[in-house]
Scaffold this active site. Structure first.
Site, mmCIF file in Angstrom:
data_model
loop_
_atom_site.group_PDB
_atom_site.id
_atom_site.type_symbol
_atom_site.label_atom_id
_atom_site.label_comp_id
_atom_site.label_asym_id
_atom_site.label_seq_id
_atom_site.Cartn_x
_atom_site.Cartn_y
_atom_site.Cartn_z
ATOM 1 N N CYS A 2 28.502 -11.099 44.710
ATOM 2 C CA CYS A 2 29.570 -10.391 44.019
ATOM 3 C C CYS A 2 30.166 -11.254 42.908
ATOM 4 O O CYS A 2 30.131 -12.476 42.969
ATOM 5 C CB CYS A 2 30.681 -10.049 44.999
ATOM 6 S SG CYS A 2 30.112 -9.267 46.494
ATOM 7 N N ARG A 27 24.306 -12.092 38.569
ATOM 8 C CA ARG A 27 24.495 -12.507 39.956
ATOM 9 C C ARG A 27 23.931 -11.493 40.944
ATOM 10 O O ARG A 27 23.762 -11.806 42.117
ATOM 11 C CB ARG A 27 25.989 -12.694 40.234
ATOM 12 C CG ARG A 27 26.584 -13.892 39.536
ATOM 13 C CD ARG A 27 28.076 -13.907 39.712
ATOM 14 N NE ARG A 27 28.474 -14.079 41.092
ATOM 15 C CZ ARG A 27 28.888 -15.229 41.624
ATOM 16 N NH1 ARG A 27 28.963 -16.294 40.880
ATOM 17 N NH2 ARG A 27 29.234 -15.305 42.876
ATOM 18 N N TRP A 74 27.949 -6.748 45.705
ATOM 19 C CA TRP A 74 26.598 -6.809 46.284
ATOM 20 C C TRP A 74 26.805 -6.550 47.772
ATOM 21 O O TRP A 74 27.407 -7.370 48.473
ATOM 22 C CB TRP A 74 26.012 -8.193 46.027
ATOM 23 C CG TRP A 74 24.566 -8.366 46.374
ATOM 24 C CD1 TRP A 74 23.495 -8.097 45.577
ATOM 25 C CD2 TRP A 74 24.025 -8.900 47.592
ATOM 26 N NE1 TRP A 74 22.326 -8.422 46.222
ATOM 27 C CE2 TRP A 74 22.619 -8.912 47.462
ATOM 28 C CE3 TRP A 74 24.583 -9.361 48.781
ATOM 29 C CZ2 TRP A 74 21.775 -9.373 48.467
ATOM 30 C CZ3 TRP A 74 23.736 -9.808 49.789
ATOM 31 C CH2 TRP A 74 22.345 -9.812 49.618
ATOM 32 N N ASN A 100 35.460 -11.732 46.986
ATOM 33 C CA ASN A 100 34.112 -12.268 47.227
ATOM 34 C C ASN A 100 34.145 -13.004 48.553
ATOM 35 O O ASN A 100 35.110 -13.716 48.828
ATOM 36 C CB ASN A 100 33.707 -13.280 46.146
ATOM 37 C CG ASN A 100 33.207 -12.607 44.892
ATOM 38 O OD1 ASN A 100 33.213 -11.392 44.792
ATOM 39 N ND2 ASN A 100 32.789 -13.414 43.931
ATOM 40 N N GLY A 101 33.067 -12.895 49.322
ATOM 41 C CA GLY A 101 33.025 -13.588 50.613
ATOM 42 C C GLY A 101 32.982 -12.583 51.750
ATOM 43 O O GLY A 101 32.718 -11.393 51.538
ATOM 44 N N GLU A 487 6.518 -23.203 45.229
ATOM 45 C CA GLU A 487 7.490 -22.780 44.225
ATOM 46 C C GLU A 487 6.893 -21.700 43.311
ATOM 47 O O GLU A 487 7.562 -20.717 42.967
ATOM 48 C CB GLU A 487 7.979 -23.998 43.425
ATOM 49 C CG GLU A 487 8.905 -23.708 42.267
ATOM 50 C CD GLU A 487 10.184 -22.946 42.621
ATOM 51 O OE1 GLU A 487 10.502 -22.782 43.811
ATOM 52 O OE2 GLU A 487 10.842 -22.481 41.669
ATOM 53 N N LYS A 491 8.339 -17.861 42.835
ATOM 54 C CA LYS A 491 8.661 -17.252 41.539
ATOM 55 C C LYS A 491 7.969 -15.888 41.437
ATOM 56 O O LYS A 491 8.575 -14.905 41.017
ATOM 57 C CB LYS A 491 8.200 -18.119 40.352
ATOM 58 C CG LYS A 491 8.978 -19.367 40.077
ATOM 59 C CD LYS A 491 10.354 -19.170 39.506
ATOM 60 C CE LYS A 491 11.380 -19.018 40.567
ATOM 61 N NZ LYS A 491 11.946 -20.198 41.188
ATOM 62 N N GLU A 494 9.618 -13.258 43.717
ATOM 63 C CA GLU A 494 10.965 -12.860 43.302
ATOM 64 C C GLU A 494 10.970 -11.854 42.169
ATOM 65 O O GLU A 494 11.725 -10.900 42.196
ATOM 66 C CB GLU A 494 11.739 -14.098 42.790
ATOM 67 C CG GLU A 494 12.279 -14.997 43.833
ATOM 68 C CD GLU A 494 13.155 -16.080 43.201
ATOM 69 O OE1 GLU A 494 12.620 -16.970 42.514
ATOM 70 O OE2 GLU A 494 14.375 -16.027 43.386
ATOM 71 N N HIS A 510 -8.283 -22.257 58.526
ATOM 72 C CA HIS A 510 -7.770 -22.151 59.901
ATOM 73 C C HIS A 510 -7.096 -20.807 60.142
ATOM 74 O O HIS A 510 -6.300 -20.663 61.061
ATOM 75 C CB HIS A 510 -6.806 -23.308 60.193
ATOM 76 C CG HIS A 510 -7.489 -24.637 60.148
ATOM 77 N ND1 HIS A 510 -8.353 -25.077 61.121
ATOM 78 C CD2 HIS A 510 -7.485 -25.608 59.195
ATOM 79 C CE1 HIS A 510 -8.834 -26.269 60.795
ATOM 80 N NE2 HIS A 510 -8.316 -26.607 59.621
ATOM 81 N N LYS A 609 22.170 -14.385 42.279
ATOM 82 C CA LYS A 609 21.996 -15.732 41.726
ATOM 83 C C LYS A 609 22.575 -16.791 42.654
ATOM 84 O O LYS A 609 21.954 -17.809 42.902
ATOM 85 C CB LYS A 609 22.651 -15.815 40.341
ATOM 86 C CG LYS A 609 22.501 -17.167 39.669
ATOM 87 C CD LYS A 609 21.044 -17.512 39.406
ATOM 88 C CE LYS A 609 20.838 -18.864 38.779
ATOM 89 N NZ LYS A 609 19.433 -19.300 38.847
HETATM 90 C C1 AGP Z 1 15.243 -19.389 43.090
HETATM 91 O O1 AGP Z 1 14.445 -18.790 42.140
HETATM 92 C C2 AGP Z 1 16.010 -18.503 43.929
HETATM 93 N N1 AGP Z 1 16.732 -17.531 43.225
HETATM 94 C C3 AGP Z 1 16.688 -19.089 45.145
HETATM 95 O O2 AGP Z 1 15.660 -19.468 46.003
HETATM 96 C C4 AGP Z 1 17.642 -20.292 44.936
HETATM 97 O O3 AGP Z 1 16.937 -21.411 44.540
HETATM 98 C C5 AGP Z 1 18.392 -20.540 46.256
HETATM 99 O O4 AGP Z 1 19.151 -19.418 46.590
HETATM 100 C C6 AGP Z 1 19.275 -21.761 46.204
HETATM 101 O O5 AGP Z 1 20.271 -21.642 45.246
HETATM 102 P P1 AGP Z 1 21.150 -22.873 44.828
HETATM 103 O O6 AGP Z 1 20.233 -23.866 44.180
HETATM 104 O O7 AGP Z 1 22.160 -22.332 43.869
HETATM 105 O O8 AGP Z 1 21.758 -23.429 46.075
#
Ligand code: AGP
Length: 614
Positions: A2, A27, A74, A100-101, A487, A491, A494, A510, A609
């Site tokens: 949020c 976000r 969110w 938020n929270g 990684e 990507k 996502e 395996h 985000k």
């Molecule tokens: C990365 O592409 C992601 N959106 C996600 O995995 C992110 O890295 C993770 O939520 C950690 O976020 P932070 O680095 O702000 O703690």
């Protein structure tokens, strides 16, 4: 997750609030709303869907006011809907709140309030907030500033969980209260006006002078004044901080998407991270040092984070272990607390978080601290929550990262961590000085190498054209290259919604090789000469089952041409630093596949985000 925006001053708040919400779209959210006070009455306009739709609705209402709060939601408690969207009002329409929270004990509070005849319309935890404030307010004279503050203070004393709140009260139409606990919010100062936001980029075009609230500090605002109180309502002094971020760093500029901009910014962001720490071979961390006796006393290093940040930890583990000869455990923050991790005052715990607001990472940090470990936070955001908890905070200098998929933060984290590992090795008197010098020299050349890696962009577009309809993609690597595979696979998942797996290449036979057939592409990362022949054997295994092979390598070997349908050549890189360069083509590939599929690259579905709930 949020987003929150607020304004109090002389201007019309509505365009400022809506503009701020647009800047927070990255976000992730499903509904949005604003609330203003005009003629001593509270108006709320909200909607399920995009902020642009809210713009049109606000135009129809023709509202204006010089005080207002706004929110993008969110969904956590209750589905995405107009009813559940913020702001929320109390039953008497006296208080309007954005939050938020999560209020973890909201059911208990709801039951209590119901027993006092309060009614609830939404399924959110947030709706208890304005109603509980009203409950306490109704027990005061309801006339004085102090009554507004007392009601808020009493309510937040009852909440367990996390909150960042903006609160309007129609009895005090020229004032706003802002308060937080474990959820970010900042107050920007202008001339006879204040701008409030959960994230600095939302208000950076108005000011770079910010008050950073600590947990349970209450700010009481009018357009000209700001007063701070602690949780006992004793006044406290707070100074504002100038944060030197450029407003253009949160604009797309000539790029189609933030993610593409951020990928191409990497030579600069890595260079800046290096230039702050490494000067003509000498390493200095601002406001941070470690002593030889301390390093001699530790018996374990933990590196903890989530998602991409955790992958940066995996990518740096080999260098830490090689230089320090201390066992390094890399853990996922949300698992760390339940892994019976053995933490003591002999553990050094390093937490990585781009946003500095990730709830799981902060919770893991608090646990480590409570067990006596020394804690270091590595973050990209000055003054973020994690920096208030950690013993030391080290900053990457990547600049604001807006796209949900993290790119430049990852390469800056790896850069900073490499420098930290070398710094610690120098303190403990690591014998092989030539290796340390070579690592430093190699680091200095990394920005140029990332630049060269970016030049494979056109070729990666061609590969994206070939694979974008696939349902499954495999990423293979051995050793440090496996961390890059993880990684790259994240990507792709996502932003393209294509299922993918990242496997240590030797593990394929395996089990997972059962999935390999002619419809699958296998992307192999090869940067370590000592593992090249081994991974080539694994590539042959998938080729003979009909899979397409894409090889990304910094090495020279004629077999790569023979064993691949597509070959991406990277410049030569030191094996310990290779993830910083090898990830670049995988970021670009995910980006172009997503574009081919016509998806929203910067705001992928279901993702946020910064993940501020556990
Ligand atoms: C990365 O592409 C992601 N959106 C996600 O995995 C992110 O890295 C993770 O939520 C950690 O976020 P932070 O680095 O702000 O703690």
């Amino acid at each position: 997750m949020c987003g929150i925006v607020g304004y109090i001053g002389n201007k019309n708040a509505v365009p400022i609030l809506l503009d701020g919400l647009l800047r927070l779209e990255y976000r992730g959210y499903d509904s949005a709303g604003i609330s203003v006070i005009k003629n001593s009455d509270i108006t709320v306009v909200k909607n399920q869907g995009r902020v642009l739709e809210l713009f049109n609705i606000c135009n129809n209402y023709a509202i204006d006011s010089s005080i207002g709060i706004a929110h993008t939601r969110w969904a956590t408690h209750g589905k995405p809907s107009k009813l559940n969207a913020h702001p929320h009002l109390d039953n008497s329409n006296t208080f309007s709140v954005v939050h938020n929270g999560i209020i973890e004990n909201y059911q208990e509070i709801k039951t209590f309030l119901k027993s006092k005849n309060y009614q609830f319309l939404s399924s959110t935890d947030t709706e208890v907030i304005p109603n509980l404030i009203h409950y306490y307010f109704s027990q005061t004279s309801m006339k004085n500033t102090k009554d507004f503050l007392t009601a808020v203070k009493n309510a937040i004393n009852d909440f367990s969980g996390s909150f960042a709140l903006e609160i309007l009260c129609k009895t005090f139409p020229d004032n706003m209260i802002v308060v937080r606990k474990d959820s970010p919010i900042v107050i920007g100062r202008g001339l006879n006006e204040f701008f409030i936001a959960s994230d600095i980029p939302a208000i950076l075009s108005y000011t770079n002078n910010f008050y950073l609230l600590n947990d349970l500090e209450i700010a009481y605002l009018s357009k000209n004044t700001i007063e701070f109180y602690d949780i006992n309502l004793s006044p406290i002094q707070k100074n504002s901080t100038v944060i030197n971020l450029n407003a253009s760093s949160v604009e797309k500029g000539d790029f189609e998407d933030f993610m593409l901009k951020e990928i191409f910014e990497q030579p600069k962001s890595i260079r800046e991270t290096i230039s702050v720490l490494l000067d003509e071979e000498k390493i200095t961390f601002p406001n941070f040092s470690l002593k030889q006796e301390y390093l001699a006393s530790i018996n374990q290093i933990y590196i903890i984070g989530c998602g991409t940040a955790m992958h940066a930890g995996l990518g740096i583990k080999p260098l830490f272990q090689h230089l320090l000869k201390i066992p390094v455990t890399v853990d996922i923050a949300s698992e760390f607390r339940y892994n019976e991790s053995i933490i003591s005052n002999r553990s050094l715990c390093i937490f990585i978080s781009q946003s500095g607001e990730t709830a799981d990472t902060i919770a893991a940090l608090k646990l480590s601290k409570s067990k006596g470990a020394k804690t270091i936070a590595i973050t990209n955001v000055t003054g973020s929550s994690i920096t208030r908890e950690a013993d030391f905070s080290l900053y990457t200098h990547a600049g604001p990262e807006i796209a949900v998929a993290s790119t430049k933060a990852y390469t800056s984290q790896l850069t900073l961590l490499s420098i930290l590992a070398i710094y610690m090795a120098e303190i403990i008197g690591f014998k092989d000085k030539a290796l340390l010098d070579s690592l430093k020299n190699n680091l200095l050349s990394i920005p140029d190498k990332v630049d060269l890696a970016l030049q494979s962009s056109e070729r990666l577009k061609e590969i994206a054209d070939t694979i974008f309809k696939e349902k499954d993609i495999f990423f293979l690597g051995r050793g440090i290259d496996h961390t890059v595979a993880l990684e790259g696979s994240l990507k792709l998942k996502e932003i393209t919604y294509i299922h993918s797996e990242a496997y240590p290449a030797g593990e394929l036979k395996h089990g997972p090789i059962a999935l390999i057939d002619k419809d699958i592409s296998v992307i192999s990362i090869i940067t370590n000469p000592s593992l090249s022949n081994k991974i080539l054997s694994n590539i042959k295994e998938v080729l003979s089952r009909g899979a397409k092979s894409i090889i990304i390598t910094s090495l020279d070997d004629n077999n790569y041409e023979l064993d691949s349908n597509f070959l991406i050549k990277l410049p030569n890189i030191h094996p310990f630093l290779s993830p910083i360069v090898a990830i670049v083509p995988l970021q670009l590939l995910a980006y172009y596949v997503s574009k081919n599929k016509g998806l929203d690259v910067d705001k992928p579905r279901n993702l946020a985000k910064s993940v501020t709930v556990e």
